[in-house]
Scaffold this motif. Structure first.
Motif: not given
Length: 532
Positions: A214-230
């Motif tokens: 439960g401590a999302p970092t910038l690397t998590v943001g990269v994956l969410r931008a790709w998989s979540g926002a496409g």
């Protein structure tokens, strides 16, 4: 032909080594360049970054800083203390701990996080302790699994320090602690800084541990931008921030390692024999990080594996992990060996691509995956146009894409050991073999390989372990219905099915531990070649 002839007379090697070194540089840097170009020119999702900047991005950035600082502080304390203890004292079991203390590098941080979060939950066996979660929990997990980077470098630094300096300080009335703080520790600061930079780079690249705790970092943001926002472009823009941090850390690591190498040659100090009480404390100090990093989380996962229905597809996932790791390790060792030969030539044209290739280690797995998607996507589009329609081969989402991303990250990890192994072979041996009429191939087979094979094997095994542990790049690029042990363990843990996650996690560590044991023993072995 004249240039090739001059090259062979000077270096004793065919110029193919430089060609492979340039190839390695391209493999390592092309995805990074693609990320930069995509971040500048790509079209992202409408308003996504603005929305992210006003909601989650500050939290990602704060978690990144807090996790890195916590991990660095913990790794500095553990690694430096153990490095000095092993280098300067004698106690029962020291020779075993000397290499065993590097074994936590075989433990992926996300697997340690699975075990420790379950152990310290309210219903867990250690529920009375604070629950290991959030940024501080992730930082502690990184500290206990990554401290060997600091330990190995500081141990070497303490071995390079002339022991008579501390002995003189003690003769002048300084206490042992005072001599350590005023003489030994300042001299080891470059090595400590280099080790901490490696710790920070690994923590920055992590995805599995920070998302699970439960401590999302910038690397998590990269994956969410790709998989979540496409949006690959928005993922690239976030990736540029990570690469900028990683490049700073890489620069610090190289500067610290360079200063550490110039501190002197390894010596065999007069180790202080510890009394029974102090020896017991030293043994406890060595066992504690091994208990925290390996024994406790693995024991908890083993308990779950014995009391839960086993995960499906573990056998196929194991074969996928082993094959990917083995292929990448062989290719990385080939690139590393060619790069080391290119550096051995001493020419600037040879050194530039090698140093460029080493930048790839600055790219976390998620960043490398985004770059590979951009490169292969552009190549696919070009081939589609050239074919007059749809090119029959899909390049993205393939094993080729995975190996490309792994080499981008880990080819640099093979260059250092190969360079060090060849660097220990005196040029006089090459000259003698040349006078004896030995060609490049015979020289390699009869002289270089017997003397450097240990370092080359260590390079391959390092990459093997790193590929086994790699998670974010595999999640982004893996082919459909192609899972590795890391992905299977992560998917089950994400669904809160730790019992099913336990078996693939244990198999992964079981595959990585023997390889890391060989690397650790190679790292602590004396590296000296006598020429008479």
């Amino acid at each position: 032909m004249a240039v090739i002839s001059v090259w062979r007379r000077r270096v004793g090697l065919p110029p193919v080594s430089v060609i492979l070194a340039v190839t390695a540089a391209g493999v390592a840097t092309l995805p990074l360049l693609a990320v930069l170009v995509l971040a500048v020119t790509g079209s992202g999702a409408d308003g996504y970054l603005q929305h992210l900047a006003s909601t989650r991005l500050p939290g990602y950035a704060a978690n990144t800083v807090l996790v890195l600082v916590t991990a660095a502080a913990g790794a500095a304390l553990i690694g430096t203390g153990l490095g000095w203890l092993i280098a300067r004292t004698r106690f029962p079991g020291r020779s075993i701990f000397e290499w065993a203390l590097a074994l936590p590098l075989a433990m992926p941080a996300y697997i340690a996080a699975y075990g420790w979060l379950d152990l310290t939950l309210a219903a867990g066996p250690l529920g009375a302790l604070p629950t290991v979660r959030g940024w501080w929990g992730a930082g502690v997990i990184f500290a206990v699994t990554l401290y060997p980077y600091v330990y190995l470098l500081t141990r070497d630094a303490f071995l390079r320090q002339p022991p008579h300096l501390e002995e003189a300080a003690r003769a002048l009335g300084r206490s042992g602690a005072s001599a350590f703080l005023t003489i030994a520790l300042p001299a080891a600061r470059p090595a400590i800084a280099a080790g901490l930079a490696l710790v920070a780079m690994e923590a920055l690249a992590d995805y599995g541990a920070v998302i699970h705790l439960g401590a999302p970092t910038l690397t998590v943001g990269v994956l969410r931008a790709w998989s979540g926002a496409g949006s690959l472009a928005d993922a690239a823009r976030l990736a540029v921030m990570i690469v900028a941090i990683a490049l700073v850390l890489t620069t610090l690591e190289r500067a610290g390692r360079s200063r550490a190498r110039t501190a002197g040659q390894r010596s065999q100090p007069n180790r202080t024999a510890l009394g029974p009480g102090a020896a017991l404390l030293a043994i406890i100090a060595c066992l504690t990080p091994l208990l925290l990093a390996l024994v406790a989380p693995l024991a908890r996962l083993a308990w779950h594996a014995l009391h839960s229905e086993p995960a499906r597809n573990v056998w196929n996932s194991s074969l996928n992990s082993i094959s990917l790791a083995a292929v990448t390790a062989c290719l990385a060792a080939l690139f590393g060996l060619a790069s080391a030969y290119a550096l051995r030539s001493g020419g600037r044209f040879a050194a530039f691509p090698v140093r460029t290739a080493m930048l790839g280690y600055a790219a976390p797995g998620a960043v490398a995956a985004v770059g590979v998607l951009a490169v292969l996507g552009t190549l696919q589009s070009g081939l589609d146009r050239a074919a007059g329609g749809i090119f029959p081969v899909l390049l993205t989402g393939t094993v080729l894409a995975l190996v490309f991303a792994y080499l981008t990250r880990f080819a640099a990890a093979a260059i250092g050991p190969c360079e060090a192994a060849l660097g220990r072979i005196p040029p006089s041996l090459d000259e003698a073999s040349h006078l004896a009429g030995a060609g490049p191939v015979r020289r390699f087979v009869q002289i270089h390989w017997p003397l450097a094979s240990g370092g080359i094997l260590a390079a391959a095994l390092i990459v093997f372990v790193e590929v086994l542990k790699e998670l974010p790049a595999t999640m982004i690029l893996r082919p459909f219905n192609f899972d590795t042990l890391a992905v299977v363990a992560h998917n089950y843990a994400s669904d809160e099915r730790l019992g099913q996650s336990a078996l693939p996690a244990l198999v992964l560590v079981a595959l990585a531990l023997p390889a890391m044991a060989i690397v650790a023993r190679q790292a602590i072995a004396p590296k000296r070649i006598e020429v008479r």
